[in-house]
Write an enzyme that holds these catalytic residues in place. Structure first.
Site, PDB file in Angstrom:
ATOM      1  N   GLU A 272       0.699  -0.644  -0.097  1.00  0.00           N
ATOM      2  CA  GLU A 272      -0.503  -0.109  -0.628  1.00  0.00           C
ATOM      3  C   GLU A 272       0.983   1.446  -0.012  1.00  0.00           C
ATOM      4  OE1 GLU A 272       0.617  -2.206   2.182  1.00  0.00           O
ATOM      5  OE2 GLU A 272       0.162  -1.685   4.400  1.00  0.00           O
ATOM      6  N   HIS A 296      -8.482  -4.015  -1.364  1.00  0.00           N
ATOM      7  CA  HIS A 296      -7.546  -4.444  -0.013  1.00  0.00           C
ATOM      8  C   HIS A 296      -6.138  -3.197   0.148  1.00  0.00           C
ATOM      9  CE1 HIS A 296      -5.417  -6.613   3.280  1.00  0.00           C
ATOM     10  NE2 HIS A 296      -4.627  -5.044   3.157  1.00  0.00           N
ATOM     11  N   GLU A 297      -5.748  -3.180  -0.893  1.00  0.00           N
ATOM     12  CA  GLU A 297      -4.570  -1.260  -1.517  1.00  0.00           C
ATOM     13  C   GLU A 297      -5.289  -0.052  -0.740  1.00  0.00           C
ATOM     14  OE1 GLU A 297      -1.665  -3.160  -0.390  1.00  0.00           O
ATOM     15  OE2 GLU A 297      -2.583  -4.741  -0.852  1.00  0.00           O
ATOM     16  N   HIS A 300      -5.764   0.870   2.561  1.00  0.00           N
ATOM     17  CA  HIS A 300      -5.098   0.808   3.437  1.00  0.00           C
ATOM     18  C   HIS A 300      -5.101   3.092   3.426  1.00  0.00           C
ATOM     19  CE1 HIS A 300      -3.100  -2.597   5.504  1.00  0.00           C
ATOM     20  NE2 HIS A 300      -2.874  -3.241   4.420  1.00  0.00           N
ATOM     21  N   GLU A 319      -3.789  -4.214   9.523  1.00  0.00           N
ATOM     22  CA  GLU A 319      -4.358  -5.117   8.662  1.00  0.00           C
ATOM     23  C   GLU A 319      -5.570  -6.242   8.846  1.00  0.00           C
ATOM     24  OE1 GLU A 319      -2.806  -5.582   5.713  1.00  0.00           O
ATOM     25  OE2 GLU A 319      -0.797  -4.920   5.932  1.00  0.00           O
ATOM     26  N   ASP A 376       9.803 -10.532   9.945  1.00  0.00           N
ATOM     27  CA  ASP A 376       9.193 -10.871   8.942  1.00  0.00           C
ATOM     28  C   ASP A 376       9.299 -12.944   9.552  1.00  0.00           C
ATOM     29  OD1 ASP A 376       9.021  -9.619   6.861  1.00  0.00           O
ATOM     30  OD2 ASP A 376      11.880  -9.656   6.624  1.00  0.00           O
ATOM     31  N   TYR A 384      -4.148 -10.542  10.363  1.00  0.00           N
ATOM     32  CA  TYR A 384      -5.775 -10.332   8.726  1.00  0.00           C
ATOM     33  C   TYR A 384      -7.202 -10.749   9.098  1.00  0.00           C
ATOM     34  CZ  TYR A 384      -1.184  -8.689   6.360  1.00  0.00           C
ATOM     35  OH  TYR A 384      -0.479  -8.165   5.190  1.00  0.00           O
TER      36      TYR A 384
HETATM   37 ZN   LIG Z   1      -2.586  -5.555   4.037  1.00  0.00          ZN
END
Ligand SMILES: [Zn+2]
Ligand SMILES: *[C@@H]1O[C@H](CO)[C@@H](O)[C@H](O)[C@H]1NC(C)=O
Ligand SMILES: *[C@@H]1O[C@H](CO)[C@@H](O)[C@H](O)[C@H]1NC(C)=O
Length: 611
Positions: A272, A296-297, A300, A319, A376, A384
């Protein structure tokens, strides 16, 4: 294990913005494709918060620093660069200039390392055109420090401006508004301004030989010319999605909304980056069926980019909210059934993740503890899907969308341009709904801090799933003799989302015989499907059946496509299949140099290669 020197407020950063904070960034870099480096300088505006300190602490990773200076006086400043902590980089401590005021401008002259974890330098062969190299960045979660010295924590938000010089034939794009390009002895300078304060992980750059097509009044799509028409078709609904998001969330503050479709090695579905969403070319299904990633983006633009998690322990604030809004966009543009279908079917993906991590794993909590855990490594669909489930539950509890959506807009308006933690959200919710007796039943402790599946799964409208469930049952019960009990007519009525769900369930069931799968392929044509979500689940189903001739197809695909959502499960499936394990490991080792750092880093662990 505690990582020494990391901030008490953000376990993934060395910086201490509560003592002295960066308030603005000016970037001046030259793109060198031959050496695979960016070189130049940044100027950081710094404000002292604690009178007693005389230094500022920044994050860096593998930067080759040649000098640090006071921009006004040009005098050199003393600094200390700590030994690197693997995957976190080095702490850079700079002595502030001695002067009366509390504001400083500090210059750092440096170059990046060819292996900078936040950049991918693609050779011409890895592009569609095969004539020019390509560069793109991915800074989230903590890779901005490999490209510029900064306070690499989402607690700090700054405006930025940039001047990038690149060879003439290239287009430079950033997560900002381009306000001019200028030719300069055989090269080209591009200027950018981001006027809205953003966290370091949202700074982004891409440099390639690109074209663009207009998608709407505030949007263009950018890509290599070989795929640009396909991209313009696939994302034609962008303005619709944007307008719908504004109805739900409030005004869009970023000016333009462009899309950049990257080469296939891009590790995520989308990123995003403000003003310029990065997306994977695996969204090009040919029928707009995967454009929900763009929704979705777009979401954001409020959740994450306007209201930002203070550190990645509260990633669900980015998220979970984004998935929740993405599905509200789907509800408006398609139907309430589609919204619920996504929510219901993705619970089954979440369940797969939680079964894999272990239902007691601390990484399955909504709010995680990242002390000693690299973000990470913590990444999964838990923030999410568990996050969106929690928000659906809260919405239902307080009385539905009519009550909850005004609250959401108030929440965005109250916390825009800020970085917050879960307790800020909880306090705001409690105060907004203080007169609502239903909120007493909410068990925040379990939702936020207990591992495993969500304590309550809302009653979704599952009408679109029932059709699939019937077909799934017929197929699973079939003994493989005679004719497959699914006809082309059954298939005709299914949407892409339903086929994805159908295959998701089949891929999680007991292994099927190759004979049954061949019959299924004859009805659905899975071997030639363009939709990457379907292809991914089909290949997983084949691997589960130990269908050896598909291994080559899987390896060929994951050597091109870097999207971790596909590559990681497929490599894990190959690893589980003992006869194939070694071949998978060797394939990875032979191809890791084509992968972005974060993909290779996580796959080393998935394949138990701890080198
Ligand atoms: Zn996302
Ligand atoms: C771009 O905007 C910045 C900041 O507003 C300004 O300083 C700069 O002069 C502008 N550059 C061009 C080429 O318009
Ligand atoms: C999650 O997976 C477990 C183990 O396979 C299964 O028993 C359970 O029913 C699943 N739950 C949901 C909500 O899908």
């Amino acid at each position: 294990m505690e990582k020494v020197g990391l901030s008490p407020l953000d376990p993934s950063s060395f910086s201490r913005p509560e003592l002295a904070i960066v308030t603005e960034i000016l970037i001046n870099l030259n793109v060198n494709f031959d050496k695979k480096i960016l070189l130049g300088d940044v100027e950081l505006s710094v404000k002292k918060i604690d009178e007693s300190v005389n230094e500022i602490i920044l994050d860096t990773s593998k930067l080759n620093i040649s000098s640090i200076y006071d921009v006004e006086s040009e005098e050199k400043l003393e600094y200390n660069l700590s030994d690197p902590l693997p995957e976190y980089g080095s702490k850079l401590t700079i002595q502030l200039p001695k002067k009366e005021s509390n504001s400083y401008k500090i210059g750092v002259k440096y170059e990046t390392h060819p292996d900078a974890s936040g950049l991918q330098w693609l050779s011409r062969n890895a592009t569609a055109g095969k004539k020019h190299p390509y560069l793109f960045s991915q800074f989230q979660p903590i890779h901005a420090r490999s490209v510029l010295p900064c306070q690499d924590t989402p607690a700090v938000k700054t405006k930025y401006t940039a001047t990038i010089s690149a060879p003439q034939e290239f287009t430079v794009l950033m997560s900002a508004i381009c306000n001019g390009t200028k030719e300069l002895h055989g090269g080209k300078l591009s200027h950018f301004v981001q006027k809205v304060p953003i966290p370091s992980y949202l700074i982004a750059i891409a440099v390639g030989v690109l074209e663009s097509r207009k998608l709407g009044p505030r949007s263009h799509v950018w890509a290599e010319k070989e795929i640009i028409e396909e991209c313009a078709y696939e994302f034609a609904n962008t303005e619709h999605q944007l307008k719908t998001a504004e109805e739900i969330c409030g005004p869009y503050v970023w000016g333009i909304y462009d899309l950049l479709v990257l080469p296939p090695s891009f590790p995520y579905g989308g990123m995003e980056n403000p003003c310029l969403t990065f997306v994977t070319p695996t969204l090009l299904a040919g029928d707009r069926s995967l454009a929900n990633v763009v929704a979705h983006e777009i979401a954001h633009s409020w959740t994450g980019n306007l209201v930002t998690n203070r550190n990645f322990e509260h990633f669900w604030l980015n998220e979970g909210f984004t998935v929740f809004i993405e599905r509200k966009i789907k509800e408006r543009l398609e139907s309430p059934q589609s919204q619920d279908f996504d929510a219901y079917t993705l619970v089954s993906d979440l369940n797969e993740t939680i079964n894999r991590l272990g239902k007691d794993s601390p990484l399955t909590k909504l709010v995680v503890d990242l002390k000693g855990v690299h973000p990470d490594d913590a990444f999964s669909d838990v923030p999410y899907e568990k996050g969106q489930t929690f928000l659906r539950y809260l919405e239902m509890t307080v009385g539905g969308p009519d009550v909850f959506e005004p609250f959401l807009r108030k929440y965005f308006d109250t916390f825009k341009y800020k970085s917050i933690e879960t307790k800020d959200f909880q306090a705001f919710f409690d105060s907004y709904f203080s007169e609502n007796p239903a909120i007493k039943s909410i068990d925040w402790q379990t939702w936020l801090h207990s591992p495993g599946m969500p304590p309550i799964i809302p009653d979704y409208d599952i009408s679109l799933a029932i059709v699939c469930d019937n077909l799934i049952e017929k197929f699973l019960k079939w003994d493989g003799e005679g004719v497959i009990p699914i006809t082309p007519d059954d298939k005709k009525d299914l949407t892409s989302s339903q086929i994805i769900y159908f295959l998701q369930v089949i891929s999680e069931a007991e292994p099927q015989s190759i004979k049954k799968l061949e019959a299924l392929n004859a009805v659905f044509g899975f071997d030639n499907v363009k939709n990457a979500e379907i292809k991914f689940r089909w290949l997983r189903t084949c691997l589960k059946a130990n269908w050896e001739e598909k291994v080559h197809i899987v390896l060929t695909w994951i050597n091109i496509v870097g999207r971790m959502k596909y590559v990681r499960p497929l490599y894990r499936d190959l690893y589980r299949w003992e006869a194939i394990r070694k071949r998978a490991q060797e394939n990875f080792l032979a191809n890791r140099h084509n992968m972005m750092h974060m993909s290779a880093y996580t796959l080393v662990k998935d394949l138990h290669l701890e080198l």
